[in-house]
Motif scaffolding. Structure first.
Motif, PDB file in Angstrom:
ATOM      1  N   SER A   1      -6.129  -1.285   4.481  1.00  0.00           N
ATOM      2  CA  SER A   1      -6.001  -0.121   3.600  1.00  0.00           C
ATOM      3  C   SER A   1      -4.549   0.287   3.413  1.00  0.00           C
ATOM      4  N   ILE A   2      -4.301   0.892   2.260  1.00  0.00           N
ATOM      5  CA  ILE A   2      -3.030   1.536   1.934  1.00  0.00           C
ATOM      6  C   ILE A   2      -3.355   2.971   1.551  1.00  0.00           C
ATOM      7  N   ARG A   3      -2.694   3.915   2.195  1.00  0.00           N
ATOM      8  CA  ARG A   3      -2.863   5.311   1.801  1.00  0.00           C
ATOM      9  C   ARG A   3      -1.503   5.860   1.375  1.00  0.00           C
ATOM     10  N   LEU A   4      -1.517   6.817   0.452  1.00  0.00           N
ATOM     11  CA  LEU A   4      -0.263   7.327  -0.086  1.00  0.00           C
ATOM     12  C   LEU A   4      -0.505   8.645  -0.810  1.00  0.00           C
ATOM     13  N   SER A   5       0.600   9.311  -1.075  1.00  0.00           N
ATOM     14  CA  SER A   5       0.581  10.521  -1.887  1.00  0.00           C
ATOM     15  C   SER A   5       1.088  10.159  -3.280  1.00  0.00           C
ATOM     16  N   PHE A   6       0.288  10.450  -4.305  1.00  0.00           N
ATOM     17  CA  PHE A   6       0.664  10.172  -5.690  1.00  0.00           C
ATOM     18  C   PHE A   6       0.821  11.506  -6.406  1.00  0.00           C
ATOM     19  N   TYR A   7       2.066  11.893  -6.659  1.00  0.00           N
ATOM     20  CA  TYR A   7       2.378  13.218  -7.216  1.00  0.00           C
ATOM     21  C   TYR A   7       1.726  14.330  -6.387  1.00  0.00           C
ATOM     22  N   GLY A   8       1.666  14.119  -5.078  1.00  0.00           N
ATOM     23  CA  GLY A   8       1.145  15.126  -4.166  1.00  0.00           C
ATOM     24  C   GLY A   8      -0.326  14.997  -3.845  1.00  0.00           C
ATOM     25  N   HIS A   9      -1.063  14.134  -4.529  1.00  0.00           N
ATOM     26  CA  HIS A   9      -2.500  13.943  -4.308  1.00  0.00           C
ATOM     27  C   HIS A   9      -2.704  12.742  -3.394  1.00  0.00           C
ATOM     28  N   MET A  10      -3.499  12.927  -2.340  1.00  0.00           N
ATOM     29  CA  MET A  10      -3.670  11.886  -1.329  1.00  0.00           C
ATOM     30  C   MET A  10      -4.738  10.884  -1.761  1.00  0.00           C
ATOM     31  N   LEU A  11      -4.326   9.624  -1.893  1.00  0.00           N
ATOM     32  CA  LEU A  11      -5.207   8.534  -2.302  1.00  0.00           C
ATOM     33  C   LEU A  11      -5.255   7.483  -1.200  1.00  0.00           C
ATOM     34  N   CYS A  12      -6.404   6.817  -1.080  1.00  0.00           N
ATOM     35  CA  CYS A  12      -6.541   5.725  -0.118  1.00  0.00           C
ATOM     36  C   CYS A  12      -7.265   4.564  -0.788  1.00  0.00           C
ATOM     37  N   PHE A  13      -6.758   3.350  -0.555  1.00  0.00           N
ATOM     38  CA  PHE A  13      -7.330   2.133  -1.133  1.00  0.00           C
ATOM     39  C   PHE A  13      -7.741   1.215   0.017  1.00  0.00           C
ATOM     40  N   LEU A  14      -9.013   0.830   0.029  1.00  0.00           N
ATOM     41  CA  LEU A  14      -9.583   0.052   1.126  1.00  0.00           C
ATOM     42  C   LEU A  14     -10.171  -1.245   0.592  1.00  0.00           C
ATOM     43  N   ASN A  15      -9.642  -2.358   1.066  1.00  0.00           N
ATOM     44  CA  ASN A  15     -10.110  -3.693   0.683  1.00  0.00           C
ATOM     45  C   ASN A  15     -10.918  -4.265   1.840  1.00  0.00           C
ATOM     46  N   CYS A  16     -12.200  -4.562   1.598  1.00  0.00           N
ATOM     47  CA  CYS A  16     -13.111  -5.005   2.667  1.00  0.00           C
ATOM     48  C   CYS A  16     -13.649  -6.401   2.417  1.00  0.00           C
TER      49      CYS A  16
ATOM     50  N   ILE B   1       5.612   8.424  -5.257  1.00  0.00           N
ATOM     51  CA  ILE B   1       4.635   7.774  -4.377  1.00  0.00           C
ATOM     52  C   ILE B   1       5.196   7.831  -2.969  1.00  0.00           C
ATOM     53  N   ARG B   2       4.619   8.681  -2.139  1.00  0.00           N
ATOM     54  CA  ARG B   2       5.223   8.998  -0.838  1.00  0.00           C
ATOM     55  C   ARG B   2       4.195   8.877   0.282  1.00  0.00           C
ATOM     56  N   ASP B   3       4.659   9.098   1.495  1.00  0.00           N
ATOM     57  CA  ASP B   3       3.780   9.117   2.669  1.00  0.00           C
ATOM     58  C   ASP B   3       2.928   7.853   2.754  1.00  0.00           C
ATOM     59  N   ILE B   4       3.542   6.718   2.522  1.00  0.00           N
ATOM     60  CA  ILE B   4       2.802   5.453   2.498  1.00  0.00           C
ATOM     61  C   ILE B   4       2.549   4.985   3.924  1.00  0.00           C
ATOM     62  N   GLN B   5       1.303   4.657   4.210  1.00  0.00           N
ATOM     63  CA  GLN B   5       0.944   4.050   5.489  1.00  0.00           C
ATOM     64  C   GLN B   5      -0.102   2.968   5.241  1.00  0.00           C
TER      65      GLN B   5
END
Length: 490
Positions: A142-157, A119-123
């Protein structure tokens, strides 16, 4: 419900055996907690009694109590809700990888320890929409990250409230998607990520139907009769941005508004200005979980943004990457948790299956503890970079108790560059003074933390930290104190 989770995760395991794709469980929680203190137990909320657990937990809360003194204390220390979830998940091998707080909005990301080095590239970032963008009681984190190389973003509104503001809610959602940016060349915006999960108290209501009709539909579990007048469903028919997001069927009771500590919908007499009685709130599906998987066409469009002269070449590169490293999202179930009554909202949970081909099979760094460890003598850590990565003078290696709760939950740490000795171009040793090693014993792991990537990039095998014989002989430590277990418990 636990049987549903077990069945869903069992099917995940079976499919993983028969496929080249790797499969992971993701459990998403959204809950407007209405400034309440946490309940005593969240086992049911997180399905912790199930023998099979997901790989990732993402928890988004709204209206966490943010009175000035409490908010300052929460910034200095972990807030009570974060403590609750960390204490509940740590015994099952989950650590808090990242979090972000903006006043009452809180977003937490937990992972099984085995996935943490991947789990990398966390911002993280946030956007205020309350009081014309100046106040953070509404908005998104929001938290965005790379999970095994796939870019995921989680947004709580948490979007604006009340029946008449459906269009404003969509405007706020679009504004948050546009306003949030990340320091990343390929994914500077939320919608650039391969998968986006957006959830929270979106505050959409049920239009037209009267209170009596809505409650009859709920009592008879004919939820489908209400779907056509759900504002989010209605807005999705005409708003292009909402059409990009998916949502599971609303086959559960509306989650707002309840009497506290009750399954009864709003029965209190609301007082308005000058003492007049107001209307009771109609039940509504305010709390939602949406997701978006970026289409191949969107990826190709992004690849062509810089110009058309290499259009075919870029299109081919994008298509090849998608073919070689696909990602599929399936929702296993979507429901509320009626047993929780500390707020006038009920929590909503969703279990997802992520099927993907890993882009990374090895961690960035291999790290291990050399020889016997105790506070009676200096120790050595050996580490080897397995892949190139942007190391920094601020990188450090932490000593953690097995079962630690978060990245900041270390016992002690050593700066990599300050105490480093290079054995050769591939293997490095870091000196650890005995004065930095705790006198109590226990099972530990070493974690290499990358300052540039803001994450752990390597974890050692567990090793035994021996109790200090010198401390025991001098009466500073009772013999057989069970070391770190007792220290951490106290």
């Amino acid at each position: 419900m636990e049987e549903d989770l077990l069945s869903a995760l069992s099917s995940v395991s079976l499919e993983q055996k028969d496929s080249k794709m790797d499969t992971f469980g993701l459990y998403v929680v959204t809950w407007n907690v209405g400034t309440a203190e946490p309940p005593d137990d969240v086992n049911s909320l997180l399905q912790l009694n199930s023998p099979k657990k997901p790989d990732l937990y993402v928890i988004g809360l709204q209206e966490v109590k943010a009175a000035p003194l409490k908010f300052v204390a929460d910034l200095a220390f972990e807030d009570s809700w974060s403590h609750l979830f960390m204490n509940a998940l740590a015994p099952f091998g989950f650590i808090k990888v990242s979090s972000i707080r903006m006043q009452g909005l809180l977003l937490l990301f937990f992972s099984k320890l085995e996935h943490v080095p991947f789990i990398r590239d966390i911002q993280v970032t946030y956007t205020r929409t309350g009081l014309y963008g100046y106040w953070g009681n509404k908005g998104g984190v929001s938290i965005r990250l790379s999970f095994y190389g796939h870019m995921l973003c989680f947004l709580n509104c948490h979007l604006t409230a009340h029946m008449n503001f459906a269009s404003q809610r969509v405007d706020e959602f679009e504004y948050i998607l546009d306003a949030q940016t990340f320091d990343a060349k390929n994914t500077p915006h939320i919608l650039d990520h391969k998968v986006v999960f957006s959830f929270g108290d979106l505050n959409f209501r049920i239009e037209d139907h009267g209170m009596h009709f809505i409650r009859n539909c709920i009592n008879s579990q004919r939820f489908k009769l209400l779907w056509s007048k759900d504002q989010l469903t209605m807005m999705k028919k005409k708003e292009a941005i909402l059409q990009e997001f998916e949502e599971g069927p609303l086959n559960f009771q509306p989650t707002y508004k309840f009497d506290l500590n009750s399954d009864n919908y709003d029965s209190r007499i609301q007082k308005t200005w000058f003492g007049f009685n107001g209307k009771k709130r109609k039940p509504a599906w305010c709390d939602r979980i949406l997701w978006r998987v970026k289409s191949n066409s969107s990826l190709t469009e992004d690849a062509n943004k810089e110009g058309d002269n290499k259009e075919e070449q870029k299109k081919k590169l994008v298509e090849d990457q998608e073919e070689e490293f696909p990602l599929k999202v399936t929702q296993e179930y979507y429901t509320n948790k009626m047993e929780y009554g500390v707020s006038d909202h009920k929590p909503v949970v969703g279990l997802f299956r992520l099927e993907l081909k890993k882009m990374h099979e090895a961690p960035l760094v291999q790290v291990c503890a050399e020889g016997e460890w105790s506070a009676d003598f200096d120790a050595l850590i050996t580490y080897s970079p397995l892949q190139p990565f942007p190391s920094s003078a601020w990188d450090w290696i932490g000593i953690y108790k097995v079962g630690f709760k978060s990245v900041s939950d270390y016992i002690t740490y050593s700066w990599v560059k300050d105490d480093q000795v290079a054995l050769n171009d591939e293997i490095f040793q870091v000196y650890v003074s005995k004065d930095e090693i705790p006198v109590l014993g226990g099972e530990c792991v070493l974690c290499y933390y990358s300052s540039n990537l803001q994450c752990i990039v390597g974890i050692s095998e567990p090793f035994k930290l021996q109790e200090s014989r010198v401390a025991i002989e001098e009466g500073l430590v009772p013999e057989n104190i069970s070391g770190l277990d007792q220290a951490v418990a106290s």
